[in-house]
Write a protein that holds these residues in place. Sequence first.
Motif, mmCIF file in Angstrom:
data_model
loop_
_atom_site.group_PDB
_atom_site.id
_atom_site.type_symbol
_atom_site.label_atom_id
_atom_site.label_comp_id
_atom_site.label_asym_id
_atom_site.label_seq_id
_atom_site.Cartn_x
_atom_site.Cartn_y
_atom_site.Cartn_z
ATOM 1 N N TYR A 1 -2.348 -6.519 -5.643
ATOM 2 C CA TYR A 1 -1.566 -7.188 -4.601
ATOM 3 C C TYR A 1 -1.779 -8.692 -4.628
ATOM 4 O O TYR A 1 -0.866 -9.459 -4.328
ATOM 5 C CB TYR A 1 -1.877 -6.607 -3.209
ATOM 6 C CG TYR A 1 -3.241 -6.900 -2.651
ATOM 7 C CD1 TYR A 1 -3.549 -8.118 -2.060
ATOM 8 C CD2 TYR A 1 -4.235 -5.928 -2.685
ATOM 9 C CE1 TYR A 1 -4.800 -8.374 -1.534
ATOM 10 C CE2 TYR A 1 -5.499 -6.174 -2.163
ATOM 11 C CZ TYR A 1 -5.772 -7.396 -1.587
ATOM 12 O OH TYR A 1 -7.015 -7.642 -1.062
ATOM 13 N N SER B 1 -6.501 0.118 2.819
ATOM 14 C CA SER B 1 -5.722 1.280 2.373
ATOM 15 C C SER B 1 -5.132 1.076 0.983
ATOM 16 O O SER B 1 -4.859 2.039 0.280
ATOM 17 C CB SER B 1 -4.604 1.592 3.375
ATOM 18 O OG SER B 1 -3.536 0.678 3.269
ATOM 19 N N TRP B 2 -4.921 -0.180 0.567
ATOM 20 C CA TRP B 2 -4.318 -0.429 -0.745
ATOM 21 C C TRP B 2 -5.178 0.130 -1.879
ATOM 22 O O TRP B 2 -4.678 0.643 -2.872
ATOM 23 C CB TRP B 2 -4.110 -1.938 -0.957
ATOM 24 C CG TRP B 2 -3.376 -2.250 -2.226
ATOM 25 C CD1 TRP B 2 -2.035 -2.347 -2.415
ATOM 26 C CD2 TRP B 2 -3.967 -2.484 -3.523
ATOM 27 N NE1 TRP B 2 -1.737 -2.627 -3.725
ATOM 28 C CE2 TRP B 2 -2.909 -2.718 -4.426
ATOM 29 C CE3 TRP B 2 -5.274 -2.520 -3.993
ATOM 30 C CZ2 TRP B 2 -3.125 -2.977 -5.780
ATOM 31 C CZ3 TRP B 2 -5.496 -2.780 -5.346
ATOM 32 C CH2 TRP B 2 -4.430 -3.008 -6.215
ATOM 33 N N VAL C 1 0.100 5.778 3.284
ATOM 34 C CA VAL C 1 -1.001 4.863 2.991
ATOM 35 C C VAL C 1 -2.220 5.624 2.510
ATOM 36 O O VAL C 1 -3.202 5.023 2.090
ATOM 37 C CB VAL C 1 -1.367 4.002 4.228
ATOM 38 C CG1 VAL C 1 -0.270 3.009 4.538
ATOM 39 C CG2 VAL C 1 -1.670 4.879 5.435
ATOM 40 N N LYS D 1 -7.036 2.750 -1.952
ATOM 41 C CA LYS D 1 -6.982 4.214 -2.033
ATOM 42 C C LYS D 1 -8.357 4.867 -2.193
ATOM 43 O O LYS D 1 -8.487 5.943 -2.782
ATOM 44 C CB LYS D 1 -6.050 4.680 -3.168
ATOM 45 C CG LYS D 1 -4.670 4.065 -3.133
ATOM 46 C CD LYS D 1 -3.976 4.283 -1.795
ATOM 47 C CE LYS D 1 -2.697 3.482 -1.669
ATOM 48 N NZ LYS D 1 -2.121 3.504 -0.316
ATOM 49 N N ASN E 1 0.975 3.974 -3.060
ATOM 50 C CA ASN E 1 0.715 5.383 -2.796
ATOM 51 C C ASN E 1 1.797 6.268 -3.413
ATOM 52 O O ASN E 1 1.516 7.333 -3.972
ATOM 53 C CB ASN E 1 0.640 5.643 -1.291
ATOM 54 C CG ASN E 1 -0.355 6.738 -0.949
ATOM 55 O OD1 ASN E 1 -1.533 6.463 -0.764
ATOM 56 N ND2 ASN E 1 0.107 7.976 -0.892
ATOM 57 N N SER F 1 0.826 -1.208 0.000
ATOM 58 C CA SER F 1 0.000 0.000 0.000
ATOM 59 C C SER F 1 0.860 1.258 0.000
ATOM 60 O O SER F 1 0.557 2.240 -0.701
ATOM 61 C CB SER F 1 -0.927 -0.002 1.224
ATOM 62 O OG SER F 1 -1.683 1.187 1.291
#
Length: 754
Positions: free
Chosen positions: A95, A422-423, A65, A425, A56, A52
């Motif tokens: 991911y 959080s990955w 993050v 966004k 970002n 993450s």
Amino acid sequence: MKTLFNARIFSNKGILFSLLSGLVFLVVFEIGLNQIPNNYYENRDDGIITLSHAKNLADFGSISVNPSGERVEGFSSPAQFVLYYFIYKISGISYQTYNKYQTIIFTFLLGFLFMRFFKTKYILGIIFSIFSAVILVLDTSFIEWHGSGMENAISHFLFLLTIFLLYKMFSERKIYYLFSFFIFFASISRIESMYYVAPILFVFSIFWLKNMKNYKGVCFSLLVFVLWIIFFLFRYIYFNEFFPNTAFAHGISILERLKSHILFSPGIYSHTFEQMKLIFIRHHGYLAFISLLGFVFTKKSKEWAFLFLILISFIFLIYVYPVFFGESILDRTRTSSQMAILTVTLISMTIFQMKKKKQLFYGILIFFPLSILSANIYAVKPYNLAWPTDYFLSIREELLDLQIKHDLFRPTVCNTDLGAISWHKDFNIVDLGRLGSPILSRLKGQKSIANYLFDFAAPDFIEIHDSWSCLHSYLFEDERFTKMYEPYREQRTKWLVENCQESVLAKTGIWIRKDIKIDSNSRERQLINKLKENLSISIIENEVEARLEEQNVLSSLYIVRAVYRFLPELIEKGYLKELKKLFLNTKTSLYDLAVLQCRNNSRWHKNILSFLNEYNHKDMNRQFQETGMLKIKDIIFKKGFYDDEVFTKGKAALYNIDYQFKPKDEYFVIHTLGLRPAFLRTYEALRLIVKLDNTEIPFSHTDGLSYFFKVPKEMRQINSIEIFSSTFVPKKYKMNQDIRKLGIDIQSIEIKSE
């Protein structure tokens, strides 16, 4: 003597067998992983935190993050961060896909590299590859973490590569300075990996100097060290910290741990040895003893002696890792899993180096079955590694539904699980798990955290569940929670009923802030709507000017919160300089400017903490003056307490106190929780001493679990409080396994009237 790495090893045949060895590892590892349920090990949320941060940087230009981009180093695996950054930048890979191919590629590379140790003895190399892969698969911790998507697979390869490259250079008596970059990457496979690499380089330098009679080996080692220094200087410049935020979040301190060893803290040696023993057994460390026995029958050469020594040294460093770094957070054996690949390499090379073919044959005949048998004996059943992502992705879907329903641009979410959420966004995250928040990882006191969350950050959504709800139950007990938030869903779960009886208000659920709901008429909601329609600096300027004359210190915070959610777009429009001018004269300007500059100012978090500590300290002293009561967990400036903020270490101090005595104030009272054994709660057993501003005050009496001290009539104020008590070790009294030396357990202090 012929070198072990002559031109023939790079022949087509050598490459072919190395590829075959890579396939052997792939097949055996795949068979092993297929015996384990996928949800036990795949896509661990903590591993996705690293990815993450890298995503970002690629998408929003800051190591963070959050899309709005405050700088934070909430990960501990720089090598994986760098690798994923470049791969994602080129391909946009998810991911899930990255984790899958990370496992496949580094498994294959591990097998490919393993074969390179066996010169041109290709058939023997394949036999040893099969043997080693089987042994590795029998290590449940190794194989699961290798396939988890965390940095373990990278570390396994890079550490073995470090051994191989040093061995190659020493055997060929030639320095390849390009290799320094690969060894440097091994040193940052985890943030502390230089702990392993530096001693190995030292051994290499000494061997080189003694045998080659020149300083090229020393120069090579210094080059690796210089690269490492440059990397750490960059980290310090960018984050303004030598240690990652993970260290602050988890309370990791090497110096404190070493101090505990030096001072012979009770139980620390037994606990550390227990951890060392677990690592040694779980990751086949006993194979090192078999290798020591087998070494007697090997052909002696400087090259083999060097390889044997650096392998043994590396294994020993892994074994004593808990002495310096303590217990691994997610799994007690996770950060030591590289021991498995190094021990199988050591035993394989020891057998391979037998003097005669007959000894080699008997070595294989004896040591192979012995190793596999012992690995089976110590094998553990597959187990569920920490925190898979499925649950968090379902939470994300709920939050996205809320975002759409209330027509919010980039909501801020307060939650405790950072990785998968959080990955994507979709949101800015206030990480109550602290890894992704340098503010929450450093704030002291529950009241301070509550003040920050409710008065300053004021997240749009709060999501919290079970054990985290219990840990942060003080949020539910704060009157601002029900005043500011309403439930989207909430439940007093069975887990909370059974395990969180001390806080009946703690719940699992999702809550939305009332002021940002679609039908809210709040200033904040109106400003968000205006900025969504027209992201204009003039709208923000008018809002700031309208609030400058208001007396409430916090009156303009909603403006900086609204600006924060649009920060990437405002910066892209070139508005940052104008924004900084606008917020220069607000009552919270230090905080506001830190938020606005969080993407490009390495000290942003320290400026916010400076402001918050002053704000919280004033709030604490105001509360103390009004009520005469202070909870220990609300006190900011204190020392001599353990991390639970309940037990002292025998000597505790509270300072920067500002209490003015009232005419009727008579007693200074220590309220305890009664967590000590009953016979150790008496005043005599506690040996309590209290000093107010360096003046010892006399003990008066005990009332239940409270201890009363007489305040001298001439005392007018308090600036500092010192509390001394006897200590005890719970394990000694068979209360639990706690090995700390615990002083008095303090819930609160109170100034009581007549």
